[in-house]
Write a protein that holds these residues in place. Structure first.
Motif, PDB file in Angstrom:
ATOM      1  N   ALA A 175      -9.083   0.936 -13.394  1.00 16.65           N
ATOM      2  CA  ALA A 175      -8.589   1.481 -14.661  1.00 16.65           C
ATOM      3  C   ALA A 175      -7.405   0.667 -15.172  1.00 16.65           C
ATOM      4  O   ALA A 175      -7.300   0.374 -16.365  1.00 16.65           O
ATOM      5  N   ALA A 176      -6.501   0.277 -14.265  1.00 16.61           N
ATOM      6  CA  ALA A 176      -5.364  -0.552 -14.654  1.00 16.61           C
ATOM      7  C   ALA A 176      -5.840  -1.902 -15.182  1.00 16.61           C
ATOM      8  O   ALA A 176      -5.319  -2.415 -16.185  1.00 16.61           O
ATOM      9  N   GLU A 177      -6.831  -2.456 -14.524  1.00 19.38           N
ATOM     10  CA  GLU A 177      -7.369  -3.747 -14.968  1.00 19.38           C
ATOM     11  C   GLU A 177      -8.007  -3.628 -16.348  1.00 19.38           C
ATOM     12  O   GLU A 177      -7.797  -4.487 -17.212  1.00 19.38           O
ATOM     13  N   ARG A 178      -8.746  -2.559 -16.575  1.00 16.10           N
ATOM     14  CA  ARG A 178      -9.351  -2.346 -17.903  1.00 16.10           C
ATOM     15  C   ARG A 178      -8.280  -2.209 -18.977  1.00 16.10           C
ATOM     16  O   ARG A 178      -8.470  -2.593 -20.133  1.00 16.10           O
ATOM     17  N   GLY A 179      -7.139  -1.626 -18.600  1.00  8.09           N
ATOM     18  CA  GLY A 179      -6.048  -1.427 -19.552  1.00  8.09           C
ATOM     19  C   GLY A 179      -5.270  -2.684 -19.869  1.00  8.09           C
ATOM     20  O   GLY A 179      -4.378  -2.652 -20.723  1.00  8.09           O
ATOM     21  N   GLY A 180      -5.572  -3.773 -19.168  1.00  9.25           N
ATOM     22  CA  GLY A 180      -4.905  -5.041 -19.455  1.00  9.25           C
ATOM     23  C   GLY A 180      -3.816  -5.427 -18.490  1.00  9.25           C
ATOM     24  O   GLY A 180      -3.010  -6.320 -18.787  1.00  9.25           O
ATOM     25  N   ALA A 181      -3.767  -4.793 -17.307  1.00  6.44           N
ATOM     26  CA  ALA A 181      -2.756  -5.143 -16.313  1.00  6.44           C
ATOM     27  C   ALA A 181      -2.912  -6.597 -15.887  1.00  6.44           C
ATOM     28  O   ALA A 181      -4.031  -7.100 -15.742  1.00  6.44           O
ATOM     29  N   ASP A 182      -1.790  -7.261 -15.659  1.00  5.60           N
ATOM     30  CA  ASP A 182      -1.795  -8.634 -15.165  1.00  5.60           C
ATOM     31  C   ASP A 182      -1.821  -8.682 -13.648  1.00  5.60           C
ATOM     32  O   ASP A 182      -2.176  -9.705 -13.058  1.00  5.60           O
ATOM     33  N   ALA A 183      -1.420  -7.584 -13.007  1.00  5.48           N
ATOM     34  CA  ALA A 183      -1.428  -7.499 -11.547  1.00  5.48           C
ATOM     35  C   ALA A 183      -1.324  -6.038 -11.131  1.00  5.48           C
ATOM     36  O   ALA A 183      -0.917  -5.173 -11.917  1.00  5.48           O
ATOM     37  N   ILE A 184      -1.695  -5.792  -9.882  1.00 10.29           N
ATOM     38  CA  ILE A 184      -1.608  -4.467  -9.279  1.00 10.29           C
ATOM     39  C   ILE A 184      -0.617  -4.526  -8.124  1.00 10.29           C
ATOM     40  O   ILE A 184      -0.604  -5.503  -7.361  1.00 10.29           O
ATOM     41  N   VAL A 185       0.216  -3.518  -7.994  1.00 14.45           N
ATOM     42  CA  VAL A 185       1.119  -3.407  -6.853  1.00 14.45           C
ATOM     43  C   VAL A 185       0.618  -2.254  -5.980  1.00 14.45           C
ATOM     44  O   VAL A 185       0.464  -1.137  -6.462  1.00 14.45           O
ATOM     45  N   ALA A 186       0.373  -2.533  -4.709  1.00 15.41           N
ATOM     46  CA  ALA A 186      -0.158  -1.504  -3.811  1.00 15.41           C
ATOM     47  C   ALA A 186       0.566  -1.605  -2.467  1.00 15.41           C
ATOM     48  O   ALA A 186       0.522  -2.649  -1.822  1.00 15.41           O
ATOM     49  N   ILE A 187       1.297  -0.537  -2.116  1.00 15.77           N
ATOM     50  CA  ILE A 187       1.227   0.832  -2.625  1.00 15.77           C
ATOM     51  C   ILE A 187       2.629   1.408  -2.760  1.00 15.77           C
ATOM     52  O   ILE A 187       3.590   0.802  -2.288  1.00 15.77           O
ATOM     53  N   ASN A 188       2.700   2.604  -3.362  1.00 17.81           N
ATOM     54  CA  ASN A 188       3.945   3.375  -3.324  1.00 17.81           C
ATOM     55  C   ASN A 188       3.921   4.242  -2.065  1.00 17.81           C
ATOM     56  O   ASN A 188       3.037   4.104  -1.221  1.00 17.81           O
ATOM     57  N   THR A 189       4.863   5.155  -1.945  1.00 18.16           N
ATOM     58  CA  THR A 189       5.004   5.949  -0.727  1.00 18.16           C
ATOM     59  C   THR A 189       3.867   6.947  -0.527  1.00 18.16           C
ATOM     60  O   THR A 189       3.160   7.318  -1.455  1.00 18.16           O
ATOM     61  N   VAL A 190       3.731   7.385   0.717  1.00 21.63           N
ATOM     62  CA  VAL A 190       2.694   8.340   1.114  1.00 21.63           C
ATOM     63  C   VAL A 190       3.304   9.736   1.202  1.00 21.63           C
ATOM     64  O   VAL A 190       4.403   9.914   1.752  1.00 21.63           O
ATOM     65  N   LYS A 191       2.636  10.735   0.662  1.00 26.94           N
ATOM     66  CA  LYS A 191       3.144  12.108   0.695  1.00 26.94           C
ATOM     67  C   LYS A 191       3.527  12.519   2.120  1.00 26.94           C
ATOM     68  O   LYS A 191       2.763  12.306   3.066  1.00 26.94           O
ATOM     69  N   ALA A 192       4.725  13.121   2.246  1.00 23.21           N
ATOM     70  CA  ALA A 192       5.195  13.490   3.582  1.00 23.21           C
ATOM     71  C   ALA A 192       6.291  14.544   3.492  1.00 23.21           C
ATOM     72  O   ALA A 192       6.851  14.783   2.420  1.00 23.21           O
ATOM     73  N   MET A 193       6.611  15.151   4.629  1.00 24.83           N
ATOM     74  CA  MET A 193       7.738  16.078   4.710  1.00 24.83           C
ATOM     75  C   MET A 193       8.132  16.281   6.158  1.00 24.83           C
ATOM     76  O   MET A 193       7.362  15.971   7.075  1.00 24.83           O
ATOM     77  N   ARG A 194       9.341  16.780   6.366  1.00 21.70           N
ATOM     78  CA  ARG A 194       9.805  17.220   7.674  1.00 21.70           C
ATOM     79  C   ARG A 194      10.456  18.585   7.508  1.00 21.70           C
ATOM     80  O   ARG A 194      11.010  18.905   6.460  1.00 21.70           O
ATOM     81  N   ILE A 195      10.380  19.393   8.580  1.00 22.79           N
ATOM     82  CA  ILE A 195      10.973  20.726   8.585  1.00 22.79           C
ATOM     83  C   ILE A 195      12.016  20.797   9.685  1.00 22.79           C
ATOM     84  O   ILE A 195      11.777  20.370  10.822  1.00 22.79           O
TER      85      ILE A 195
END
Length: 295
Positions: A175-195
């Protein structure tokens, strides 16, 4: 380990001093801190994410160190348009401004503030802990395409940072490529938590956050690998990179460059440290190994 030939490179329409970039959100809140990272050997820097209006972020605690990484829930704090002035000391340097918004129009508005002042943009469509922003938009292929097109239409190199917290990251990359992105950055953070077992409640003020650091490196490698199979634009690998061998592994998976974030906590000179092992006058052209693990 394979060694690379040193020197400037071009990735996604942006000229970089080397293959190592500062990731968004780490020492990227002032021009002085960004300049310091460049002086310490980074080939380019990505700023803290800037949005359409100032935000103070989530209540603390906003960060907790865990085995193998860090969980943070900052909430996208930023000074908005006031950040433009911070770039004055970085004129001519490879600076990519990370931007976010709640709509394609907001993305384009924020990007417009930095036209002529930045080398490119990185669209934050991946933050997992800011309601109405980041991954809330980045998990919808149609919205990703629209937001990307809105910014790419400004004619400035546009990178899109993807979230791993989706069923199929390749669908979002396409989808990013179709939108005209020049590059993709992979990845951002992974969902997590501590109690906290002593307090009987979540450690973070926001309850949930995003995990970064060495623990997510294998996840990032897999995402880069999958995106290389499905997309034709360059990929910048991000997530847990802390050694020269990590850089080579990311490249073999399909990355043309890498971003480094959490590793800075242990070594502010991590870029120079990695470069010392990564580059050699008799090294090979990096293009020889990008994606070679797919052969």
């Amino acid at each position: 380990m394979v060694a690379l030939y040193p020197g400037p490179i071009e990735v996604g329409g942006i000229q970089l001093k080397n293959h190592l970039l500062l990731a968004a959100g780490i020492l990227g809140t002032t021009g002085a801190s960004l300049a310091r990272i460049l002086q310490n050997g980074a080939g380019g820097v990505v700023t803290k994410s800037i949005g359409p209006s100032p935000k103070v972020g989530h209540p603390g605690p906003c960060l907790v160190v865990v085995d193998g990484g860090i969980i943070n829930a900052m909430g996208l704090p930023n000074p908005s348009t006031a950040f433009v002035d911070e770039l004055a000391v970085l004129h001519g340097e490879p600076v990519i401004v990370s931007i976010f918004g709640g709509t394609p129009e907001e993305f384009r508005t924020v990007a417009g503030w930095f036209v002529g002042k930045a080398s490119g943009f990185e669209l934050n469509l991946s933050c997992p802990h800011a309601e109405g922003y980041g991954a809330a938009i980045g998990s919808d292929p149609a919205l990703v395409e629209e937001c990307t097109r809105a910014v790419a239409s400004l004619g400035v190199p546009t990178w899109v940072k993807l979230t791993p917290n989706v069923t199929d990251i390749t669908e979002i990359g396409a989808a990013a490529e179709r939108g005209g992105a020049d590059a993709i950055v992979a990845i951002n953070t992974v969902k997590a938590m501590r109690i906290s077992t002593a307090l009987r409640r979540p450690v973070l003020g926001n309850r949930f956050g995003g995990l970064s650091g060495k623990a997510i490196f294998p996840i990032a490698v897999r995402c880069v690998y999958d995106l290389y199979e499905s997309c034709s634009i360059p990929i910048i690998g991000c997530g847990g990179v802390s050694t020269a061998d990590n850089v080579i592994e990311m490249m073999m998976a399909g990355a043309s460059a890498v971003e480094i974030g959490s590793a800075i906590i242990d070594d502010i000179s991590i870029f120079a440290t990695i470069a010392e092992d990564l580059y050699s006058p008799d090294g090979i052209d990096a293009r020889e190994i990008v994606g070679c693990a797919h052969a």
